[in-house]
Motif scaffolding. Structure first.
Motif, PDB file in Angstrom:
ATOM      1  N   MET A 131      42.792  41.134  47.693  1.00 53.98           N
ATOM      2  CA  MET A 131      41.323  40.565  47.839  1.00 53.98           C
ATOM      3  C   MET A 131      40.222  41.750  47.464  1.00 53.98           C
ATOM      4  O   MET A 131      39.300  41.294  46.539  1.00 53.98           O
ATOM      5  CB  MET A 131      40.964  40.610  49.364  1.00 53.98           C
ATOM      6  N   GLN A 132      40.466  43.025  47.674  1.00 55.35           N
ATOM      7  CA  GLN A 132      39.575  44.116  47.001  1.00 55.35           C
ATOM      8  C   GLN A 132      39.551  44.054  45.720  1.00 55.35           C
ATOM      9  O   GLN A 132      38.354  44.290  45.171  1.00 55.35           O
ATOM     10  CB  GLN A 132      39.797  45.360  48.147  1.00 55.35           C
ATOM     11  N   MET A 133      40.565  44.272  45.235  1.00 57.69           N
ATOM     12  CA  MET A 133      40.857  44.221  43.520  1.00 57.69           C
ATOM     13  C   MET A 133      40.310  43.020  43.042  1.00 57.69           C
ATOM     14  O   MET A 133      39.649  43.037  41.987  1.00 57.69           O
ATOM     15  CB  MET A 133      42.136  44.612  43.295  1.00 57.69           C
ATOM     16  N   LEU A 137      37.055  42.948  40.364  1.00 60.47           N
ATOM     17  CA  LEU A 137      37.348  42.320  39.038  1.00 60.47           C
ATOM     18  C   LEU A 137      36.223  41.461  38.823  1.00 60.47           C
ATOM     19  O   LEU A 137      35.768  41.079  37.627  1.00 60.47           O
ATOM     20  CB  LEU A 137      38.880  41.827  38.729  1.00 60.47           C
ATOM     21  N   ALA A 138      36.035  40.628  39.864  1.00 57.96           N
ATOM     22  CA  ALA A 138      34.904  39.667  39.826  1.00 57.96           C
ATOM     23  C   ALA A 138      33.647  40.171  39.395  1.00 57.96           C
ATOM     24  O   ALA A 138      33.032  39.546  38.516  1.00 57.96           O
ATOM     25  CB  ALA A 138      34.891  38.820  41.203  1.00 57.96           C
ATOM     26  N   ALA A 139      33.169  41.323  39.911  1.00 63.20           N
ATOM     27  CA  ALA A 139      31.954  41.823  39.621  1.00 63.20           C
ATOM     28  C   ALA A 139      32.024  42.264  38.092  1.00 63.20           C
ATOM     29  O   ALA A 139      31.068  42.259  37.396  1.00 63.20           O
ATOM     30  CB  ALA A 139      31.718  43.217  40.475  1.00 63.20           C
ATOM     31  N   ALA A 140      32.956  42.842  37.537  1.00 60.84           N
ATOM     32  CA  ALA A 140      33.159  43.221  36.180  1.00 60.84           C
ATOM     33  C   ALA A 140      33.211  42.035  35.377  1.00 60.84           C
ATOM     34  O   ALA A 140      32.445  42.084  34.427  1.00 60.84           O
ATOM     35  CB  ALA A 140      34.607  44.166  35.878  1.00 60.84           C
ATOM     36  N   LEU A 280      40.927  33.699  43.087  1.00 62.79           N
ATOM     37  CA  LEU A 280      41.943  34.352  43.400  1.00 62.79           C
ATOM     38  C   LEU A 280      41.998  35.027  45.109  1.00 62.79           C
ATOM     39  O   LEU A 280      42.746  35.011  45.694  1.00 62.79           O
ATOM     40  CB  LEU A 280      42.372  35.421  42.539  1.00 62.79           C
ATOM     41  N   GLU A 281      40.680  35.381  45.040  1.00 66.43           N
ATOM     42  CA  GLU A 281      40.491  36.093  46.358  1.00 66.43           C
ATOM     43  C   GLU A 281      40.461  34.928  47.664  1.00 66.43           C
ATOM     44  O   GLU A 281      40.945  35.025  48.439  1.00 66.43           O
ATOM     45  CB  GLU A 281      38.757  36.723  46.559  1.00 66.43           C
ATOM     46  N   ALA A 287      46.193  32.846  51.960  1.00 67.75           N
ATOM     47  CA  ALA A 287      47.655  33.481  52.281  1.00 67.75           C
ATOM     48  C   ALA A 287      47.651  34.180  53.421  1.00 67.75           C
ATOM     49  O   ALA A 287      48.673  34.248  54.150  1.00 67.75           O
ATOM     50  CB  ALA A 287      48.108  34.165  51.054  1.00 67.75           C
ATOM     51  N   ALA A 288      46.361  34.831  53.740  1.00 66.44           N
ATOM     52  CA  ALA A 288      46.305  35.880  54.948  1.00 66.44           C
ATOM     53  C   ALA A 288      46.627  35.013  56.235  1.00 66.44           C
ATOM     54  O   ALA A 288      46.942  35.561  57.196  1.00 66.44           O
ATOM     55  CB  ALA A 288      45.181  36.582  54.735  1.00 66.44           C
TER      56      ALA A 288
END
Length: 568
Positions: A131-133, A137-140, A280-281, A287-288
């Protein structure tokens, strides 16, 4: 400089003990690492007395004046990514015809180093890292930047906070100049983590990074890459042609919902993956919260009837058998249903868990029921008895066809059908987070704000620090408790305002409930602010604590001078 001290042609001679050289205002002490795009050094910014990681690009990137200019322009665009899950870039420039980036110095280890140390990660940790990745990636991606080289060596885990940061946008900076960097038609990236698009040398979009992230998560779950080969051509063929082994077959302890998300990320076609990192997040968040057991149970009566007819050789029922059997049966066993199920295996595999045991149990039941009910002469293969049953079976089948419409009308007429729709299954339910209100955050306040320097060159980043205080007396009024079930508790926003002008939003930082201070305590939050788009004038930075819906909770201010860049 001693004989043991390495020399670098792009560095100026050292001026103090312990230095290996200088690059402009940066005192360089030692090399931290080397990659295909350049070298990274531990350095100190002599102007701000700040430790930095100084990345110096190699000659392939710095070959011409045009490539150096483009690198600087694109690196500055990348430095505009303000996100806690992306490494901070303080300055971008060219010195001695060598492009460089000054980045924050991090404490901790890369994910690769953690893996090499034998560290194993739980489902919860894998989901949280994913989730953090995804957020980074969303910010980039929102800035139009595709990383192109997501792998464990480029994922940093901070020592004290456990926060994940994405490193090394070197290939992203290469942009459209891949051919000039490594030769026409060559593939850029790390072989085990390439997306199918990279393997084909096709144009890339955000979903290429999502595939590589899926490879990282797959590796964390099972301890190996989804595809391996001894050569680069073998890697490319495996990526393009071979499906990865089932996660749940290699590690049955993994959450089925997590395995589903990862296999979705590893789809060969980009259109079959999540549409973007934000999506994806959301999938990982679901899923969590999903239970560990989400196995699809076969319908026993229907399964038995279909299997009996298929075992008798009625080929017209084979598709129905395939739609119920989730995993293929053992090879070599007779029966049309087994063959069809093997051909279509995986198409309904929601949980990824094998149902072989339940199928074997059902077969045993069928065999025992047949032995108990079948006449002795039929059980021994007497064809005369079978012929005697032929016409009664035909008459019964025709009668069933005639009465079926009547039964269907009786079952489906309006006074029989319930008014309420059937409840959704747990697989499609999506939990909704509670709304955070202004009253929940009332005990929070911003008490101070500081900037690391009174002035900053236009286009560079400045590090800002704000103090957040929780004035709640106990847990009953604690915003952390009130927002515990929310995804985001608050937002920290930074605005810049030139005298006589409107304020301009410069950076945001989302705060989760765990990021808030305890009652009666305060904590500091650091936010990098990139100054592109401003004017070289005195500037007021406004820091606002807001609800997720942008309602103002508290604010504070700091002053800074924006100075024009020096001409080379």
């Amino acid at each position: 400089m001693t004989a043991e001290t390495p020399s670098y042609e792009f560095l100026e001679p050292p001026k103090r003990e312990g230095e290996i050289g200088r690059l402009g205002p940066y005192r360089v002490f030692r090399q931290l690492g080397r990659g295909g795009m350049g070298e990274v050094f531990q350095a100190v910014d002599s102007r701000l007395k700040r430790n930095v990681a100084l990345k110096v690009m190699n000659k392939k990137v710095a070959g011409t004046k045009h490539s150096r200019r483009r690198f600087v322009d694109e690196a500055r665009s990348m430095a505009a990514i303000h996100h806690e899950n992306v490494v901070i870039i303080f300055e971008v420039g060219v010195k001695n015809e060598t492009p460089f980036m000054a980045m924050e110095m991090l404490k901790g280890k890369t994910l690769l180093q953690w893996k090499q140390s034998g560290r194993l990660f739980s489902d919860e940790e894998i989901i949280e890292m994913g989730m953090q990745m995804s957020r980074g990636l969303a910010a980039a991606h929102q800035c139009g930047i595709v990383h192109r080289d997501i792998k464990p060596a480029n994922i940093w885990i901070e020592e004290t906070t456990g926060r994940v940061k994405i490193l090394d946008f070197g290939l992203a900076l290469a942009g459209v100049s891949i051919d000039s960097l490594s030769g026409r038609g060559s593939v850029v990236g790390s072989p085990g983590y390439l997306s199918p698009e990279q393997a084909r040398d096709d144009p890339l979009d955000d979903r290429s990074d999502l595939y590589s992230l899926g490879v990282v998560l797959y590796e964390l779950c099972v301890g190996k890459l989804p595809s391996t080969a001894k050569s680069m051509p073998g890697h490319l063929i495996a990526i393009l042609e071979h499906d990865p082994p089932s996660i749940l077959e290699l590690n049955p302890d993994i959450k089925p919902a997590l395995a589903d998300v990862i296999h979705c990320l590893l789809s060969k076609e980009a259109r079959d993956r999540p549409s973007n990192a934000v999506h994806l997040e959301e999938m990982l968040e679901y899923a969590a919260q999903a239970p560990y057991e989400q196995e699809l149970e076969p319908l026993e009566p229907l399964d038995e009837e279909v299997a009996e007819v298929a075992d008798a050789g009625t080929g017209s029922i084979q598709p129905a058998a395939a739609s119920i059997s989730i995993t293929p049966t053992d090879s070599g066993k007779p029966g049309a249903a087994s063959q069809t199920s093997s051909n279509l295996s995986g198409s309904l595999n929601v949980s990824g868990k094998s149902t072989t045991a339940s199928k074997r149990s059902a077969k045993k039941k069928r065999r025992s029921r047949k032995a108990a009910t079948a006449p002795a002469d039929v059980a021994h293969g007497d064809s005369t008895q079978v012929n005697g049953l032929k016409w009664p079976l035909v008459i019964a089948a025709l009668s069933l066809l005639l009465v079926s419409p009547v039964i269907y009308w009786l079952v489906t007429r309006p006074d029989v059908v319930p008014n309420d729709p059937l409840p959704e299954t747990p697989i499609t339910q999506r939990p909704t987070a509670p709304q955070v209100t202004l009253a929940m955050l009332k005990p929070l306040s911003l008490t101070a704000a500081t900037v690391e320097s009174d002035s900053v060159q236009l286009g560079n980043a400045v590090q800002c620090t704000v103090t957040l205080k929780n004035e709640a007396q106990d847990a009953s009024g604690d915003p952390r408790v009130a927002t515990a079930k929310a995804r985001d508790a608050a937002v920290l926003a930074v605005y810049a305002k030139i005298k006589g002008g409107d304020k301009k939003r410069m950076a945001t930082q989302k705060l989760r409930p765990r990021d808030l201070p305890a009652p009666g305590r305060e904590m500091q939050r650091t936010i990098p602010v990139f100054t592109s788009g401003l004017e070289p004038k005195s500037c007021e930075l406004i820091f606002e604590l807001q609800t997720p819906k942008a309602e103002l909770v508290s604010s504070t201010k700091a002053a800074i001078e924006i100075v024009a860049p020096k001409r080379p």
